[in-house]
Structure formats: C-alpha cells, structure tokens
Motif scaffolding. Structure first.
Motif, PDB file in Angstrom:
ATOM      1  N   GLY A  63       0.793  -1.218   0.000  1.00 27.20           N
ATOM      2  CA  GLY A  63       0.000   0.000   0.000  1.00 27.20           C
ATOM      3  C   GLY A  63       0.827   1.270   0.000  1.00 27.20           C
ATOM      4  O   GLY A  63       1.977   1.295   0.440  1.00 27.20           O
ATOM      5  N   LEU A  64       0.208   2.342  -0.533  1.00 25.93           N
ATOM      6  CA  LEU A  64       0.823   3.664  -0.576  1.00 25.93           C
ATOM      7  C   LEU A  64      -0.030   4.655   0.206  1.00 25.93           C
ATOM      8  O   LEU A  64      -1.252   4.536   0.249  1.00 25.93           O
ATOM      9  CB  LEU A  64       0.953   4.149  -2.022  1.00 25.93           C
ATOM     10  N   TRP A  65       0.641   5.630   0.802  1.00 30.14           N
ATOM     11  CA  TRP A  65      -0.034   6.755   1.446  1.00 30.14           C
ATOM     12  C   TRP A  65       0.395   8.018   0.716  1.00 30.14           C
ATOM     13  O   TRP A  65       1.573   8.398   0.762  1.00 30.14           O
ATOM     14  CB  TRP A  65       0.342   6.840   2.920  1.00 30.14           C
ATOM     15  N   ASN A  66      -0.537   8.645   0.016  1.00 35.05           N
ATOM     16  CA  ASN A  66      -0.219   9.854  -0.747  1.00 35.05           C
ATOM     17  C   ASN A  66       0.970   9.638  -1.680  1.00 35.05           C
ATOM     18  O   ASN A  66       1.856  10.494  -1.804  1.00 35.05           O
ATOM     19  CB  ASN A  66       0.058  11.023   0.200  1.00 35.05           C
ATOM     20  N   GLU A  68       3.452   7.624  -1.395  1.00 29.64           N
ATOM     21  CA  GLU A  68       4.656   7.133  -0.724  1.00 29.64           C
ATOM     22  C   GLU A  68       4.357   5.792  -0.061  1.00 29.64           C
ATOM     23  O   GLU A  68       3.212   5.488   0.271  1.00 29.64           O
ATOM     24  CB  GLU A  68       5.125   8.132   0.339  1.00 29.64           C
ATOM     25  N   SER A  70       3.510   3.027   2.436  1.00 31.32           N
ATOM     26  CA  SER A  70       2.897   3.014   3.761  1.00 31.32           C
ATOM     27  C   SER A  70       3.948   2.605   4.797  1.00 31.32           C
ATOM     28  O   SER A  70       5.001   2.065   4.445  1.00 31.32           O
ATOM     29  CB  SER A  70       1.738   2.019   3.780  1.00 31.32           C
ATOM     30  N   TYR A  72       4.094   0.083   6.797  1.00 32.79           N
ATOM     31  CA  TYR A  72       4.407  -1.340   6.707  1.00 32.79           C
ATOM     32  C   TYR A  72       5.280  -1.626   5.491  1.00 32.79           C
ATOM     33  O   TYR A  72       6.236  -2.408   5.562  1.00 32.79           O
ATOM     34  CB  TYR A  72       3.117  -2.167   6.646  1.00 32.79           C
ATOM     35  N   TYR A 103      -1.821   5.084  -9.272  1.00 29.06           N
ATOM     36  CA  TYR A 103      -1.409   4.198  -8.176  1.00 29.06           C
ATOM     37  C   TYR A 103      -0.295   3.287  -8.683  1.00 29.06           C
ATOM     38  O   TYR A 103      -0.533   2.414  -9.507  1.00 29.06           O
ATOM     39  CB  TYR A 103      -2.591   3.364  -7.673  1.00 29.06           C
ATOM     40  N   GLU A 105       2.716   1.206  -7.044  1.00 29.90           N
ATOM     41  CA  GLU A 105       3.537   0.693  -5.939  1.00 29.90           C
ATOM     42  C   GLU A 105       4.994   0.449  -6.359  1.00 29.90           C
ATOM     43  O   GLU A 105       5.915   0.884  -5.658  1.00 29.90           O
ATOM     44  CB  GLU A 105       2.920  -0.594  -5.379  1.00 29.90           C
ATOM     45  N   THR A 183      -3.441  -2.615  13.053  1.00 28.85           N
ATOM     46  CA  THR A 183      -3.123  -3.050  11.698  1.00 28.85           C
ATOM     47  C   THR A 183      -2.545  -4.452  11.698  1.00 28.85           C
ATOM     48  O   THR A 183      -2.873  -5.276  10.830  1.00 28.85           O
ATOM     49  CB  THR A 183      -2.121  -2.076  11.049  1.00 28.85           C
TER      50      THR A 183
END
Length: 227
Positions: A63-66, A68, A70, A72, A103, A105, A183
């Motif tokens: 997963g990405l946040w904004n 970047e 995540s 994890y 998106y 990754e 999480t």
C-alpha cells in the motif's frame, strides 16, 4: 422472531451434540489451510540478521499513502536495504499493484530504495503483482527467479513462502518486526481467510491475472559486476 429462532435450534441434547460437532468440524476445516502454511514454512522464516544468501530479494507491495510507501511497506523496504548492504542479496524485485495511472507501488518502492543507497540497476519492477500468487508466479515465470529471500511482515511471509514454493522458487522469508497494533491484528486475521485461496492457488497453479512475456531484468541485474 423468537419462534423462528427456536424452530432453528436443536430441541434435544442429541441435537445439540450434533450442532457442536458440526461447528467444530467447520472450524477445523477452515483452519486447515492456515495450519498447512505454518507447518510447511516454519523452518524457512528468518530475520534480516540470519537470512541465508540468495541472488534475489523479493519485496511485496503493502500500500501507498499519498504516493509514498505506507509504514508497513517502508519497513519491508528498510529490511531489503539491509539485506542488500549485507551482501545477502544482489538484486531486488519489487512487486506490487500498478493497475491505475494514479497508483504505482513498484515505482514508489524503487524510489524509496534508491534514496537509501540501492543502485537503480539492481532493482527490477514487477508492475503486475496484483496479489501474492501473481507476484510469486510471475517472479518464476516472467523474471526467472529460482532462489530468493522474501521480505514481508510475519503474518504474511508464510503465505508468500508457501506460494513461492508452489511456483517453483526455493525461498526463505524475512519476517519484518512490527508492533502488535490494530493493523497487525487485522493483517493476521486476514491471513486466516486468505489461506484458503492460497491453498487453492498452490493446488491448481492458475495463470496470474497478467502473465506477459519473459523479462530479462533480473538476469541483467545479476550480471552487472559494478559496485
């Protein structure tokens, strides 16, 4: 409503015994795939410090946040950097989801690794790692990976090991440490459910969602003799 419930529940001790036995059987069957994963992979789960050497390290998307990685995923990538710096792997395959233009990754993972000193020429991107089986199957069939160290959190790395083994990869796994937060517990619960699909994937070995032609990125990264 109460009458309907009473009509559905056993009315005798024998009926209750049957219900309990049936419930236990369902629980056992549901847990069999997760038990298979643990028993078949326990001796192949290591830490960064004691991971065996292999030509390739495989890092699974998380997963990405904004745009970047995540937290994890960043922890997985940090472990991969250590494996590379310690000379335990010579190339890194980053595999994740790029099903949408907004998106990506693998490119985010590559950028993170390069910023931390891994040469770009030693990183290979798999843009069609839509799930763990696809990543493992493509690593073997598209990129020619035969031996690897897999990098993921402990709750996921056993599934990755089982599936990469089914795909024909001799693999060990690095279980990245994480605090047991919400999480982590969610991931562990999800793995119990995902184990059933993993067992079917290992048994039937379906084609990944996108197979595509053979790629030589890993061969070229391993052939490079530069620093």
């Amino acid at each position: 409503m109460l009458g309907w419930v009473r009509g559905r529940l056993p009315e005798t001790r024998r009926g209750w015994r049957r219900l309990v036995r049936g419930s236990v059987l369902v629980c056992v069957l549901a847990l069999l795939p997760a038990t298979w994963q643990r028993l078949s992979t326990d001796d192949r789960v290591r830490t960064v410090a004691d991971a065996p050497s292999a030509p390739v390290g495989v890092v699974f998307g998380a997963g990405l946040w904004n745009g970047e990685p995540s937290p994890y995923l960043a922890h997985r990538l940090d472990a991969a950097v250590r494996l590379y710096e310690d000379g335990r792997v010579r190339a890194l395959l980053v595999t994740g989801d790029n099903s949408r233009r907004d998106y990506d990754e693998p490119d985010a993972m590559r950028a993170y690794l390069v910023k931390r000193g891994v040469p770009d020429r030693r990183i290979v991107s798999d843009f069609a790692g839509f799930d763990t089986w696809d990543s493992c199957s493509r690593a073997r069939r598209v990129f020619g990976v035969r031996k690897a160290v897999l990098v993921s959190q402990g709750f996921h790395v056993r599934r990755a090991l089982a599936l990469c083994g089914a795909a024909g990869i001799d693999a060990y796994g690095v279980a990245v440490d994480e605090p047991h937060d919400v999480t982590w517990y969610f991931g562990g619960t999800r793995e119990v459910l995902a184990a059933g699909k993993a067992a079917l994937d290992a048994a039937f070995e379906p084609d990944p969602r996108f197979l595509g032609p053979r790629e030589r990125g890993i061969e070229e990264a391993l052939a490079d003799r530069g620093p």
